[in-house]
Enzyme design. Structure first.
Site, short mmCIF file in Angstrom:
data_model
loop_
_atom_site.label_atom_id
_atom_site.label_comp_id
_atom_site.label_asym_id
_atom_site.label_seq_id
_atom_site.Cartn_x
_atom_site.Cartn_y
_atom_site.Cartn_z
N GLU A 178 -2.47 7.85 -4.64
CA GLU A 178 -2.48 7.43 -6.13
C GLU A 178 -4.42 7.39 -6.15
OE1 GLU A 178 -1.73 3.32 -4.91
OE2 GLU A 178 -3.76 2.66 -5.37
N HIS A 222 -0.99 0.02 -9.60
CA HIS A 222 -1.80 -0.86 -9.28
C HIS A 222 -2.10 -1.90 -9.57
CE1 HIS A 222 -3.68 -0.86 -4.65
NE2 HIS A 222 -3.43 -2.26 -4.97
N ARG A 241 0.87 -1.37 0.30
CA ARG A 241 0.20 -0.26 0.02
C ARG A 241 0.66 1.01 0.34
NH1 ARG A 241 -3.45 -2.74 -1.56
NH2 ARG A 241 -5.66 -3.10 -0.62
P1 NAI Z 1 -1.50 -11.94 4.55
O1 NAI Z 1 -2.55 -11.71 5.40
O2 NAI Z 1 -1.74 -12.85 3.74
O3 NAI Z 1 -0.31 -11.23 4.88
C1 NAI Z 1 -0.20 -10.32 5.42
C2 NAI Z 1 1.13 -10.88 6.88
O4 NAI Z 1 1.46 -9.56 6.91
C3 NAI Z 1 0.60 -11.72 7.92
O5 NAI Z 1 2.12 -12.49 8.04
C4 NAI Z 1 0.69 -10.91 8.58
O6 NAI Z 1 1.29 -11.41 10.36
C5 NAI Z 1 2.34 -9.72 8.28
N1 NAI Z 1 2.22 -8.40 9.00
C6 NAI Z 1 1.46 -7.62 9.77
N2 NAI Z 1 1.42 -6.63 10.48
C7 NAI Z 1 2.89 -6.07 10.13
C8 NAI Z 1 4.05 -6.26 10.33
N3 NAI Z 1 3.47 -4.30 11.05
N4 NAI Z 1 5.38 -5.78 9.63
C9 NAI Z 1 4.91 -7.02 8.81
N5 NAI Z 1 3.89 -8.00 8.73
C10 NAI Z 1 3.18 -7.66 9.02
O7 NAI Z 1 -1.89 -10.71 3.31
P2 NAI Z 1 -1.56 -10.81 1.54
O8 NAI Z 1 -2.49 -11.40 1.18
O9 NAI Z 1 -0.03 -11.57 1.27
O10 NAI Z 1 -1.46 -9.53 1.23
C11 NAI Z 1 -0.39 -8.57 1.89
C12 NAI Z 1 -0.83 -7.06 0.87
O11 NAI Z 1 -0.55 -7.07 -0.57
C13 NAI Z 1 -2.49 -6.64 1.85
O12 NAI Z 1 -2.99 -6.12 3.10
C14 NAI Z 1 -2.93 -6.25 0.35
O13 NAI Z 1 -2.15 -3.98 1.01
C15 NAI Z 1 -1.24 -5.81 -0.80
N6 NAI Z 1 -2.39 -6.28 -1.91
C16 NAI Z 1 -1.76 -5.13 -2.80
C17 NAI Z 1 -2.80 -5.94 -4.10
C18 NAI Z 1 -2.04 -5.04 -5.93
O14 NAI Z 1 -2.21 -5.03 -6.71
N7 NAI Z 1 -0.84 -4.45 -5.65
C19 NAI Z 1 -3.06 -6.71 -4.77
C20 NAI Z 1 -2.93 -7.62 -3.22
C21 NAI Z 1 -3.25 -6.89 -2.11
#
Ligand code: NAI
Length: 334
Positions: A261, A293, A232
């Protein structure tokens, strides 16, 4: 009522829809307090990453009789979950539609920046076959620091290990078993920053992660570090990033997301003068690639998004069942 609809959304939802599904209205405008009125009479609204469901928007949605907010994305930082709970409107999302799509895009940014593919593309078209300024480095043997080790990060780690990179990770919920199986090392964020040649962000945007890359973090990083952000925009303090680029501390940045964005991404603004000086400065660096994005944007992901969103809506409207719900407590748990 689908807000922020692009033609490809409509195609995917029309493909996934069955005859017995509720009617879908597609709106091009973003969901926000000004446009919420469009949802009058709808049972559910469907929003994406650059829609805003803040307290005022949600208050209006409740007033118009909306019973469900169905996000067609994984992140939910743009929804005031407490306001939704107060108004009795549950929020559901698509927790995973294609971790591969996002991880592969992060790698595309990394490879393009490292080997200067974006510059070589224009050069050779202009008959310039010089290699000056196109020098890259071997990824093999270098260290990648991955912030967050969820679904997307794990796909990325699998790919980067294939290049022969050493992987460091940071997560408030370290999975030691996964670390032992894959040979990655969990470290505090500051140490990860200090030791990584490439840093990629894969955590959600929360109060704990907002501006996790700021001036102090950049000062700790290895000179010449490559930063990739497909998470993000607000995970990075953009002005600090720009300073780091100007001071040549940062070797390259691949940004699929940007703090401000919403005013630009997904729109063709090519016939307008850009008002955003920060974005304009970012776009002026030859070692920065900004994509709009688009990391999620694969055929497979679009179909998964449409299927899961429609299933979430069907379960709620037909059976009163909440699938893939997000609550304020979920946000805290992250
Ligand atoms: P997920 O929920 O599977 O993994 C997120 C991880 O981040 C978890 O292991 C969690 O413990 C960790 N986390 C939480 N707080 C944290 C912190 N303070 N420091 C370090 N790690 C922390 O999520 P996923 O599916 O891997 O997606 C991650 C992010 O990617 C989403 O939250 C979303 O913002 C972004 N995203 C971007 C997309 C794009 O098109 N650019 C598409 C899909 C997701």
């Amino acid at each position: 009522m689908l807000f922020g609809t692009q033609p490809y959304d409509r195609e995917a939802f029309d493909r996934a829809r069955t005859g017995s599904d509720p009617e879908i209205c597609y709106h091009r405008s973003h969901l926000n307090a000004r446009n919420a009125v469009l949802a009058r009479g709808a049972d559910a609204v469907c929003a994406f990453v650059n829609d805003t469901a803040d307290a005022e928007t949600i208050r209006q949605l409740a007033e118009f009789g909306v019973r469900l907010i169905a996000l067609r994305c994984a992140g939910f930082n743009n929804v005031d979950l407490r306001a939704a709970a107060r108004c009795g409107i549950p929020v559901v999302r698509v927790p995973a539609y294609s971790p591969h799509a996002v991880a592969e895009h992060a790698v595309a940014l990394l490879l393009a920046l490292n080997r200067k593919v974006h510059r070589a593309y224009w050069r050779t078209r202009d008959g310039n076959f010089s290699l000056h300024g196109l020098l890259g480095f071997d990824l093999c043997g270098k260290t990648a620091g991955i912030v967050g080790t969820g679904r997307i990060a794990r796909e990325l780690i699998r790919i980067l290990k294939g290049f022969g990179m050493e992987i460091l990770a940071n997560d408030p919920h370290p999975d030691e078993r996964y670390a032992a199986e894959t040979g990655i090392r969990y470290l505090p964020r500051e140490e990860l920053f200090a030791q990584s040649d490439v840093i990629s962000l894969h955590c959600p945007l929360t109060d704990q992660t907002r501006y996790l890359i700021d001036a102090a973090a950049i000062a700790r990083m290895k000179p010449g570090v490559t930063i990739i952000n497909t998470g993000r925009g607000q995970l990075i303090h953009t002005e600090a990033l720009i300073e780091g680029l100007k001071e040549k501390r940062i070797g390259a940045a691949g940004l699929d997301v940007y703090e401000e964005e919403a005013a630009y991404f997904y729109e063709d603004t090519s016939d307008r003068i850009m008002d955003d000086d920060v974005l304009a400065r970012l776009l002026s660096f030859n070692n920065v690639i900004v994509t709009s994005h688009q990391a999620f944007f694969t055929r497979e992901a679009l179909d998964n998004i449409a299927h899961t969103t429609l299933q979430n809506v069907r379960s709620f409207l037909n059976e009163g069942r909440l699938e893939n719900e997000v609550r304020a407590e979920t946000e805290h748990a992250l």
